[in-house]
Design a protein around this motif. Sequence first.
Motif, PDB file in Angstrom:
ATOM      1  N   UNK A 110       0.826  -1.204   0.000  1.00 21.94           N
ATOM      2  CA  UNK A 110       0.000   0.000   0.000  1.00 21.94           C
ATOM      3  C   UNK A 110       0.863   1.258   0.000  1.00 21.94           C
ATOM      4  N   UNK A 111       2.081   1.151   0.556  1.00 25.49           N
ATOM      5  CA  UNK A 111       2.970   2.299   0.651  1.00 25.49           C
ATOM      6  C   UNK A 111       3.883   2.443  -0.564  1.00 25.49           C
ATOM      7  N   UNK A 112       4.106   1.354  -1.280  1.00 25.00           N
ATOM      8  CA  UNK A 112       5.017   1.371  -2.424  1.00 25.00           C
ATOM      9  C   UNK A 112       5.903   0.142  -2.424  1.00 25.00           C
ATOM     10  N   UNK A 113       7.092   0.292  -2.976  1.00 22.30           N
ATOM     11  CA  UNK A 113       8.032  -0.814  -3.098  1.00 22.30           C
ATOM     12  C   UNK A 113       9.267  -0.557  -2.231  1.00 22.30           C
ATOM     13  N   UNK A 114      10.117  -1.565  -2.159  1.00 18.74           N
ATOM     14  CA  UNK A 114      11.377  -1.401  -1.436  1.00 18.74           C
ATOM     15  C   UNK A 114      12.212  -0.299  -2.090  1.00 18.74           C
ATOM     16  N   UNK A 115      12.193  -0.229  -3.406  1.00 23.26           N
ATOM     17  CA  UNK A 115      12.928   0.823  -4.109  1.00 23.26           C
ATOM     18  C   UNK A 115      12.368   2.196  -3.773  1.00 23.26           C
ATOM     19  N   UNK A 116      11.046   2.275  -3.632  1.00 22.09           N
ATOM     20  CA  UNK A 116      10.428   3.549  -3.258  1.00 22.09           C
ATOM     21  C   UNK A 116      10.911   4.002  -1.882  1.00 22.09           C
ATOM     22  N   UNK A 117      10.992   3.040  -0.963  1.00 18.27           N
ATOM     23  CA  UNK A 117      11.466   3.382   0.382  1.00 18.27           C
ATOM     24  C   UNK A 117      12.929   3.810   0.354  1.00 18.27           C
ATOM     25  N   UNK A 118      13.749   3.116  -0.434  1.00 16.07           N
ATOM     26  CA  UNK A 118      15.155   3.505  -0.566  1.00 16.07           C
ATOM     27  C   UNK A 118      15.263   4.947  -1.060  1.00 16.07           C
ATOM     28  N   UNK A 119      14.397   5.304  -2.011  1.00 17.17           N
ATOM     29  CA  UNK A 119      14.393   6.666  -2.539  1.00 17.17           C
ATOM     30  C   UNK A 119      14.063   7.674  -1.445  1.00 17.17           C
ATOM     31  N   UNK A 120      13.084   7.323  -0.589  1.00 11.72           N
ATOM     32  CA  UNK A 120      12.722   8.205   0.525  1.00 11.72           C
ATOM     33  C   UNK A 120      13.907   8.422   1.455  1.00 11.72           C
ATOM     34  N   UNK A 121      14.594   7.349   1.801  1.00 10.32           N
ATOM     35  CA  UNK A 121      15.768   7.450   2.677  1.00 10.32           C
ATOM     36  C   UNK A 121      16.851   8.290   2.013  1.00 10.32           C
ATOM     37  N   UNK A 122      17.086   8.050   0.735  1.00 10.50           N
ATOM     38  CA  UNK A 122      18.116   8.797   0.005  1.00 10.50           C
ATOM     39  C   UNK A 122      17.789  10.292  -0.031  1.00 10.50           C
ATOM     40  N   UNK A 123      16.544  10.617  -0.313  1.00  6.62           N
ATOM     41  CA  UNK A 123      16.138  12.025  -0.379  1.00  6.62           C
ATOM     42  C   UNK A 123      16.271  12.701   0.988  1.00  6.62           C
ATOM     43  N   UNK A 124      15.908  11.975   2.031  1.00  9.31           N
ATOM     44  CA  UNK A 124      16.059  12.515   3.390  1.00  9.31           C
ATOM     45  C   UNK A 124      17.534  12.773   3.696  1.00  9.31           C
ATOM     46  N   UNK A 125      18.389  11.820   3.335  1.00  4.05           N
ATOM     47  CA  UNK A 125      19.830  11.981   3.558  1.00  4.05           C
ATOM     48  C   UNK A 125      20.384  13.179   2.785  1.00  4.05           C
ATOM     49  N   UNK A 126      19.906  13.365   1.559  1.00  8.37           N
ATOM     50  CA  UNK A 126      20.359  14.503   0.750  1.00  8.37           C
ATOM     51  C   UNK A 126      20.025  15.830   1.418  1.00  8.37           C
ATOM     52  N   UNK A 127      18.936  15.848   2.185  1.00 11.90           N
ATOM     53  CA  UNK A 127      18.510  17.054   2.885  1.00 11.90           C
ATOM     54  C   UNK A 127      19.141  17.178   4.273  1.00 11.90           C
ATOM     55  N   UNK A 128      20.006  16.228   4.606  1.00  8.37           N
ATOM     56  CA  UNK A 128      20.685  16.279   5.900  1.00  8.37           C
ATOM     57  C   UNK A 128      19.861  15.723   7.044  1.00  8.37           C
ATOM     58  N   UNK A 129      18.854  14.922   6.740  1.00  3.84           N
ATOM     59  CA  UNK A 129      18.007  14.333   7.773  1.00  3.84           C
ATOM     60  C   UNK A 129      18.336  12.848   7.946  1.00  3.84           C
ATOM     61  N   UNK A 130      17.938  12.299   9.086  1.00  2.00           N
ATOM     62  CA  UNK A 130      18.177  10.897   9.408  1.00  2.00           C
ATOM     63  C   UNK A 130      16.841  10.160   9.474  1.00  2.00           C
ATOM     64  N   UNK A 131      16.854   8.883   9.117  1.00  3.45           N
ATOM     65  CA  UNK A 131      15.628   8.080   9.092  1.00  3.45           C
ATOM     66  C   UNK A 131      15.771   6.900  10.046  1.00  3.45           C
ATOM     67  N   UNK A 132      14.855   6.803  11.012  1.00  6.27           N
ATOM     68  CA  UNK A 132      14.826   5.626  11.881  1.00  6.27           C
ATOM     69  C   UNK A 132      13.516   4.884  11.636  1.00  6.27           C
ATOM     70  N   UNK A 133      13.589   3.569  11.652  1.00  7.13           N
ATOM     71  CA  UNK A 133      12.448   2.723  11.335  1.00  7.13           C
ATOM     72  C   UNK A 133      11.837   2.147  12.603  1.00  7.13           C
TER      73      UNK A 133
END
Length: 454
Positions: A113-136
Amino acid sequence: MKKYSIYFLTLVLAGIYACTPAEGSKEEEKAKATKEEVTFPELAGNMTIYEVNIRQFTPEGTFKAFNEHLPRLKELGTEILWLMPIQPIGEKNRKGSLGSYYSIKDYKAVNPEFGTLEDFKTTVDKAHELGMYVILDWVPNHTAWDHPWIKGHPEYYAKDSLGNITYEADWTDIALLDHSNAETRKEMIDAMKFWIDETDIDGFRCDHAGHEIPLYFWEEATATLDSIKDLFWLAEWDEPRMHMELDVTYNWSILHATESVAKGEHSADELYESIEKDLAHYGHSPFRLLMTTNHDENAWAGTVFERYGEGHKAFAVFTFTVYGIPMIYSGQEVGLDKRLAFFEKDSISWNDENGLTDFYKKLVKLRKDNAALWSGHYGGMPEKINSNNENILVYSRKKDNNQVLVILNLSNKPQKIELSPELSGEYENYMTNEQIDLTSLKSLKPYEYIVIVK
């Protein structure tokens, strides 16, 4: 053969020596800087956590749709994004039509419902590009009833007196795991490792971290996973022992104390007594999570408006300044005024009718810019100042040359105040940009808040 081995080793050593940077070179300085790089938890000392509810964040409820909000969250100033569980949700014994995030069907997959594993990787990458950290958000306590382990490894689960796999309380949609079994722990840690290796996440929010889960599980988990990457660990648990392995614990006691004050059941002075007890129990170093709402509070106890009324801003100022590490829940920064459905689709409206975004942006920046307000021993201890009124809370925090003074009326009525002469002088109220003369300050409006940065 031995002769050739020695010859080969000589060549290798010569090559290594030739590639070694000369003393004082840029390469050596860079390597030295890397060694001295700030790591968690210190890295998070001046950060604010933002909890992301992917299902309700957008009408689409997908990673791709959420990505559009990343620049806004960056502008808000939040730096740690905690994503509620993103794995597939169990269908057997499901609650509601969509089920609970916390009923995990497969630890190594993404909810379609949220997307694919690749979609999630993209979210993490975009967050990192903005200087943010992602915790699951990680759920080690239980699985869904249709998780493959149910049939393939029933020995991983807790059993009742009749030998049947059991569940907890009225959570009939989940099956309780048994972490006294070494294989359960091994498989769980392997699943956590998957997300670090595959998606480069920066840590975990550990659901129900101390319930039916022995501390030695976290010892094994952190030993294995921290060796892969510097990680940030947030425990949904309110007990000092968790800080032996994890970075942050929930401060449920202070949350409930603020709610009691808002209801008029306790005074501001009694709230500060709770702070003193908490510091005495935990010490100054551990990071304690402070908040006025999260997914559980919003869904089951009510919105910040239901629980704090007109005082929601004053109590937010309190959670951002008193000590610990603060968090913002999805939609809180635009005045989320409804209880989001937990098992159904219920999108957030991003119309900021009350103008709260600037308020929270200012709080996040206040903490970021003032070392006195940083978490744990990286910031200053709160020091209570007498106001001669049990409903007004006044405290100061100091760190090196930085000092922040906070004055809060935590009641719905005007209150008289008498400050010590040593606090006299004219200052700017950081929250309103208005000049205020503490010498002539004799009363506060209902839920009025004053923050002075020295």
